[in-house]
Enzyme design. Structure first.
Site, short mmCIF file in Angstrom:
data_model
loop_
_atom_site.label_atom_id
_atom_site.label_comp_id
_atom_site.label_asym_id
_atom_site.label_seq_id
_atom_site.Cartn_x
_atom_site.Cartn_y
_atom_site.Cartn_z
N ASP A 146 -33.68 5.47 45.62
CA ASP A 146 -34.58 4.86 44.52
C ASP A 146 -35.79 5.11 44.34
O ASP A 146 -36.35 5.88 45.19
CB ASP A 146 -34.24 3.16 44.38
N ASP A 200 -39.95 3.92 43.43
CA ASP A 200 -40.74 2.97 43.50
C ASP A 200 -42.12 3.63 42.69
O ASP A 200 -42.61 4.68 43.10
CB ASP A 200 -41.22 2.26 44.71
N ASP A 237 -46.18 -0.76 54.85
CA ASP A 237 -45.80 -1.02 56.25
C ASP A 237 -45.96 0.27 56.87
O ASP A 237 -46.75 0.27 57.86
CB ASP A 237 -44.25 -1.35 56.13
P1 ATP Z 1 -35.47 2.63 50.92
O1 ATP Z 1 -34.96 4.11 51.15
O2 ATP Z 1 -34.54 1.83 51.56
O3 ATP Z 1 -35.51 2.44 49.28
P2 ATP Z 1 -38.42 2.28 50.85
O4 ATP Z 1 -39.43 2.73 51.68
O5 ATP Z 1 -38.53 2.79 49.40
O6 ATP Z 1 -36.86 2.72 51.58
P3 ATP Z 1 -38.33 -0.45 49.69
O7 ATP Z 1 -37.87 -1.63 50.32
O8 ATP Z 1 -37.67 0.18 48.46
O9 ATP Z 1 -38.30 0.72 50.93
O10 ATP Z 1 -39.92 -0.33 49.44
C1 ATP Z 1 -40.72 0.55 48.90
C2 ATP Z 1 -42.30 0.36 49.46
O11 ATP Z 1 -42.88 -0.59 49.26
C3 ATP Z 1 -42.14 1.05 50.75
O12 ATP Z 1 -41.88 2.46 51.16
C4 ATP Z 1 -43.47 0.43 51.42
O13 ATP Z 1 -44.18 1.20 51.25
C5 ATP Z 1 -43.65 -0.88 50.42
N1 ATP Z 1 -42.88 -2.12 51.50
C6 ATP Z 1 -41.85 -2.31 51.16
N2 ATP Z 1 -41.54 -3.56 51.98
C7 ATP Z 1 -42.39 -3.61 52.56
C8 ATP Z 1 -42.98 -4.84 53.49
N3 ATP Z 1 -42.41 -5.52 53.93
N4 ATP Z 1 -44.41 -4.57 53.92
C9 ATP Z 1 -45.18 -3.74 53.49
N5 ATP Z 1 -44.68 -2.72 52.59
C10 ATP Z 1 -43.62 -2.79 52.22
MG MG Z 2 -37.18 2.26 47.92
#
Ligand code: ATP
Ligand code: MG
Length: 417
Positions: free
Chosen positions: A30, A32, A113
């Site tokens: 997805d 962001d 993160d």
């Molecule tokens: P996925 O492939 O699972 O979507 P993702 O890295 O995009 O992985 P998300 O949960 O969609 O994970 O979160 C989007 C972004 O928001 C992350 O890449 C990170 O930059 C930030 N983020 C998400 N959760 C946290 C957290 N608990 N602490 C700090 N930053 C976070």
């Molecule tokens: Mg994501």
């Protein structure tokens, strides 16, 4: 999407997993978006937009069945803010309860993160913005938390589970500084709301990386914090079957995800919690309790202990208990009982579970074979419909039953007892 925000005079970048996965040549799950527009301002730009979250306020913009998560740049909180009485943003252990202070793009990057999750894609010139050497870590395949690992894990212990998940998904190595502190801080997961942990479990175990997630979680002591009863059985196991059953169950799940077959949290949690249930039930049978009620009682006990950690919604815990409860009914292979069991709506899942138990060496393979064979000869008849099952299971939510039961002797009935 990004251009709409730009045209409205805001700054907007693609960020997070979408950018990371694109740079790695993976298909992003997805997207962001990070912007300097505040949530209400995002809402004003998009018609199909909902604001969600309390700890972390987000705008969800809907495009057909896709949702794009739009977050306003987070700032670094100035602790002198606390002087004016706003102390509820952080708990005693250092956990962030609110993270809604807005800031600049650079501050936003440093609040994320992992370095590999803090890369921004700039649509103005198609460049990647990298404040934290994320590109280098991406090339080296390293998961490194931004800032001091202990502080960042105290702020949000779920980052430990995210480390396990990304290590599993990307095959990345967890940076030594992070790997060293995780086991000592795993207990902080106890402070995380059980509903949030349930969501994280689904990401870890139902997205095709379950076996590897499980291994990373155990390696860093995270699994035992979330599934203490299961961990207890695994660490003191007398036979191989508890671990084999869990691993085979997770392998199965990964295979189904790879083949685009449906997977359900009910079966997953049935697998993860079976060993404690089985042990308690076995002890009760030893005390003279019948197998069916023993399983029921054990299931109730394990579930209430587990729900202190992870909130399994009823729509999954009920079928999970049925899968367990039906295991005792596989023992009965005479009379009408097999027909009735095969007509049970949860028979298929319970049978798959039986196969798993047999493959792990915990259930009798001959019994599993008997049921495999029995299904080949079984043709459903209206008279097979169950009536007592739910009551027998001690489950107090009988589904609406529209069909009238017909009781008519049939030739192919095996002549019940
Ligand atoms: P996925 O492939 O699972 O979507 P993702 O890295 O995009 O992985 P998300 O949960 O969609 O994970 O979160 C989007 C972004 O928001 C992350 O890449 C990170 O930059 C930030 N983020 C998400 N959760 C946290 C957290 N608990 N602490 C700090 N930053 C976070
Ligand atoms: Mg994501």
């Amino acid at each position: 999407m990004l251009y709409r925000l730009r045209d409205a005079g805001y700054d907007a970048h693609l960020v997070g997993g979408g950018v990371r996965d694109l740079l790695l040549g993976l298909e992003p799950k997805d997207f962001d978006v990070a912007t300097d527009a505040h949530p209400e301002e995002v809402k004003a730009v998009f018609r199909n937009c909902r604001l969600i979250g309390r700890r972390f306020r987000l705008a969800h913009v809907h495009f057909g069945c896709e949702i794009i998560k739009v977050a306003t740049y987070r700032g670094v909180r100035d602790d002198s803010d606390d002087a004016d009485g706003d102390q509820d943003h952080q708990s005693e252990s250092g956990m962030l309860l609110r993270d809604n202070v807005y800031g600049t793009l650079e501050e936003d990057a440093l609040r994320r993160d992992f370095t590999v999750n803090a890369l921004y894609y700039n649509i103005a010139d198609f460049s990647v913005i990298d404040y934290a050497d994320g590109v280098d870590d991406l090339k080296a395949g390293v998961l490194r938390l931004l800032g001091d690992p202990e502080t960042r894990l105290r702020e949000d212990p779920v980052r430990m589970l995210r480390a396990a998940r990304f290590a599993a998904k990307l095959g990345f190595r967890v940076h030594d500084d992070l790997a060293q502190v995780m086991p000592g801080l795993a207990h902080l997961l106890n402070d995380v709301p059980p509903a949030r942990l349930f969501e994280e479990m689904l990401k870890l175990f139902l997205s095709g990386i379950a076996v590897s997630s499980f291994e990373h979680m155990r390696h860093y002591g995270l699994f035992g914090e979330l599934f203490p009863d299961t961990e207890e059985c695994l660490s003191h196991q007398e036979h191989d079957f508890p671990l084999t059953l869990v691993l085979k169950g997770l392998e199965n799940t990964d295979r189904r995800v790879a083949e685009d077959l449906p997977v359900t949290p009910a079966f997953l949690f049935a697998v993860l919690l079976w060993e404690p249930v089985r042990r308690i039930a076995e002890a009760l049978v030893g005390q003279g309790v019948e197998p069916g009620p023993a399983l029921q009682q054990a299931a109730g006990q394990v579930l209430s202990s587990q729900s202190q950690r992870i909130a399994i919604p009823k729509r999954f815990s009920i079928p999970m208990r049925e899968i367990w409860a039906l295991q005792s009914r596989f023992l009965f292979t005479r009379g009408k009982r097999p027909r009735r069991l095969m007509a049970h709506p949860r028979f298929r899942a319970a049978y798959d579970f039986l196969l798993l138990r047999a493959a792990a060496g915990e259930a009798d393979p001959a019994m599993a074979d008997w049921w495999t064979e029995a299904q080949k000869h079984y043709r459903p008849e209206p008279g097979d419909a169950e009536s007592e099952t739910l009551a027998e299971l001690g489950i107090d939510q009988p589904p609406p039953r529209r069909r009238r039961r017909r009781r008519k002797p049939r030739q192919d009935d095996q002549g019940g007892a």
